[in-house]
Design a protein around this motif. Structure first.
Motif, PDB file in Angstrom:
ATOM      1  N   LEU A  83      49.003  44.409  33.124  1.00 39.50           N
ATOM      2  CA  LEU A  83      48.912  45.809  33.518  1.00 39.50           C
ATOM      3  C   LEU A  83      47.629  46.069  34.303  1.00 39.50           C
ATOM      4  O   LEU A  83      47.618  46.888  35.232  1.00 39.50           O
ATOM      5  CB  LEU A  83      48.967  46.705  32.280  1.00 39.50           C
ATOM      6  N   HIS A  84      46.555  45.378  33.931  1.00 36.21           N
ATOM      7  CA  HIS A  84      45.306  45.529  34.668  1.00 36.21           C
ATOM      8  C   HIS A  84      45.483  45.088  36.120  1.00 36.21           C
ATOM      9  O   HIS A  84      45.066  45.793  37.049  1.00 36.21           O
ATOM     10  CB  HIS A  84      44.211  44.715  33.992  1.00 36.21           C
ATOM     11  N   MET A  85      46.108  43.929  36.322  1.00 39.20           N
ATOM     12  CA  MET A  85      46.355  43.443  37.674  1.00 39.20           C
ATOM     13  C   MET A  85      47.356  44.324  38.416  1.00 39.20           C
ATOM     14  O   MET A  85      47.254  44.518  39.624  1.00 39.20           O
ATOM     15  CB  MET A  85      46.870  41.999  37.622  1.00 39.20           C
ATOM     16  N   PHE A  86      48.318  44.871  37.681  1.00 41.29           N
ATOM     17  CA  PHE A  86      49.295  45.776  38.288  1.00 41.29           C
ATOM     18  C   PHE A  86      48.602  47.005  38.876  1.00 41.29           C
ATOM     19  O   PHE A  86      48.872  47.408  40.012  1.00 41.29           O
ATOM     20  CB  PHE A  86      50.336  46.192  37.248  1.00 41.29           C
ATOM     21  N   ASN A 152      33.581  41.395  48.204  1.00 42.20           N
ATOM     22  CA  ASN A 152      33.931  41.533  46.789  1.00 42.20           C
ATOM     23  C   ASN A 152      34.073  43.006  46.380  1.00 42.20           C
ATOM     24  O   ASN A 152      33.857  43.359  45.226  1.00 42.20           O
ATOM     25  CB  ASN A 152      32.896  40.832  45.894  1.00 42.20           C
ATOM     26  N   HIS A 153      34.438  43.837  47.335  1.00 45.35           N
ATOM     27  CA  HIS A 153      34.702  45.250  47.057  1.00 45.35           C
ATOM     28  C   HIS A 153      36.086  45.604  47.598  1.00 45.35           C
ATOM     29  O   HIS A 153      36.526  45.053  48.608  1.00 45.35           O
ATOM     30  CB  HIS A 153      33.638  46.141  47.691  1.00 45.35           C
ATOM     31  N   ALA A 235      38.643  40.014  38.148  1.00 44.70           N
ATOM     32  CA  ALA A 235      39.017  41.300  37.558  1.00 44.70           C
ATOM     33  C   ALA A 235      39.444  42.310  38.611  1.00 44.70           C
ATOM     34  O   ALA A 235      40.095  43.308  38.278  1.00 44.70           O
ATOM     35  CB  ALA A 235      37.853  41.864  36.745  1.00 44.70           C
ATOM     36  N   LYS A 236      39.120  42.067  39.885  1.00 46.62           N
ATOM     37  CA  LYS A 236      39.478  42.995  40.948  1.00 46.62           C
ATOM     38  C   LYS A 236      40.699  42.536  41.734  1.00 46.62           C
ATOM     39  O   LYS A 236      41.180  43.278  42.597  1.00 46.62           O
ATOM     40  CB  LYS A 236      38.301  43.169  41.912  1.00 46.62           C
ATOM     41  N   GLN A 237      41.181  41.349  41.476  1.00 46.54           N
ATOM     42  CA  GLN A 237      42.278  40.802  42.276  1.00 46.54           C
ATOM     43  C   GLN A 237      43.613  41.438  41.906  1.00 46.54           C
ATOM     44  O   GLN A 237      43.817  41.870  40.769  1.00 46.54           O
ATOM     45  CB  GLN A 237      42.342  39.291  42.091  1.00 46.54           C
TER      46      GLN A 237
END
Length: 287
Positions: A83-86, A152-153, A235-237
């Motif tokens: 869900l985080h990646m979603f 990385n942003h 964590a941002k991908q």
């Protein structure tokens, strides 16, 4: 009459072949892990075949023996990473779709209905940037993003996506079919360019905007190279990168994750299907 029937049957056969992987993915997500291993043990099958085994086979089943929703529960409830990646994907794709629709429509109006010096030459440059694949512009994009301090942003992906050339090209093609008489009549009534754009152009190009939104969503929902290069933090991908790693140890989870992954694109297409077909037809883009 007979040629039409043959053409319809051929189109139906092609559509069925293209739907088979989707159907197998959905049904595979409802199977238990043991049933999937028994029917889709592809790695073991490849080893047996390479060694000359005669018992190797793949059983493509359209219906599972027992319905199992454990894979969905494990992805959506027991593990928060999916869900985080979603939501990472949603937060990347939504601004790109909205931003490119707005900026592309504004720029397309200028290219299609306004006259200014160098208009056609500038539009030709836009076409050149659209025709170049991402790999060609990778190095200059990387240098610019690095100099701006956006590495990385999320902005490293969102900003280039918002100002992409495809939206300008597609909406310009759509606006060329709008009669100039509408604009001239509005000018006679005292309407300015901004009023003409909002009151006349935008309502007339809604099918084109719907088609553009669907195409942009599918394109950026499935993006791989941009987040892989510009987002080093896992964590941002987005989900498109995580999907390749999720089924290393459990094929059932991979089937369920793939089903959930393609659900937003399918639902969006079904919702905007009529607008999508009309927009593609009127824009002059042919598949």
């Amino acid at each position: 009459m007979l040629p039409q029937i043959i053409a319809a049957l051929a189109a139906g056969a092609v559509a069925l072949v293209m739907l088979v992987p989707i159907i197998l993915t959905v049904t595979g997500s409802l199977m238990t892990e043991q049933e999937i291993e028994r029917n889709y043990g592809l790695l073991g099958v490849m080893i047996d075949v390479s060694q000359g085994g005669a018992d190797a086979f793949v059983n493509l089943k359209l219906l599972p023996d027992w319905l199992s929703f454990g894979q969905y529960a494990q992805i959506l409830i027991q593990s928060a990473k999916y869900l985080h990646m979603f939501w990472n994907s949603a937060l990347l794709v939504a601004p790109i779709v909205v931003g490119q629709a707005v900026c592309g429509t504004l720029a397309a109006y200028a290219f299609a209905k306004l006259r200014f010096f160098g208009r056609d030459q500038l539009f030709f440059v836009y076409l050149l940037t659209m025709l170049m694949p991402f790999q060609v512009t990778l190095v200059p994009n990387y240098l610019v993003i690095d100099q701006l301090g956006l590495m990385n942003h999320e902005s490293a992906i969102i900003l280039p996506g918002i100002f992409g050339a495809f939206g300008v090209f597609m909406m310009r093609q759509f606006m060329t079919h709008i009669p100039n008489a509408y604009i001239e009549a509005a000018k006679i009534d005292g309407a300015g360019q901004f009023t003409i754009f909002l009151r006349i152009i935008v309502p007339l190009v809604q099918p084109g905007l719907a088609a553009l939104s669907v195409l942009l969503f599918i394109d950026y929902w499935n993006m791989i190279e941009q987040p892989l290069i510009f987002l080093q933090d896992d964590a941002k991908q987005p989900l498109s990168l995580y999907l390749a790693q999720i089924n290393k140890h459990a094929r059932g989870i991979g089937f369920a994750a793939s089903t959930l992954y393609m659900a937003p694109a399918v639902l969006l297409f079904l919702y905007a299907e009529s607008y999508f077909v009309e927009g593609i037809g009127q824009s002059g883009i042919k598949g």
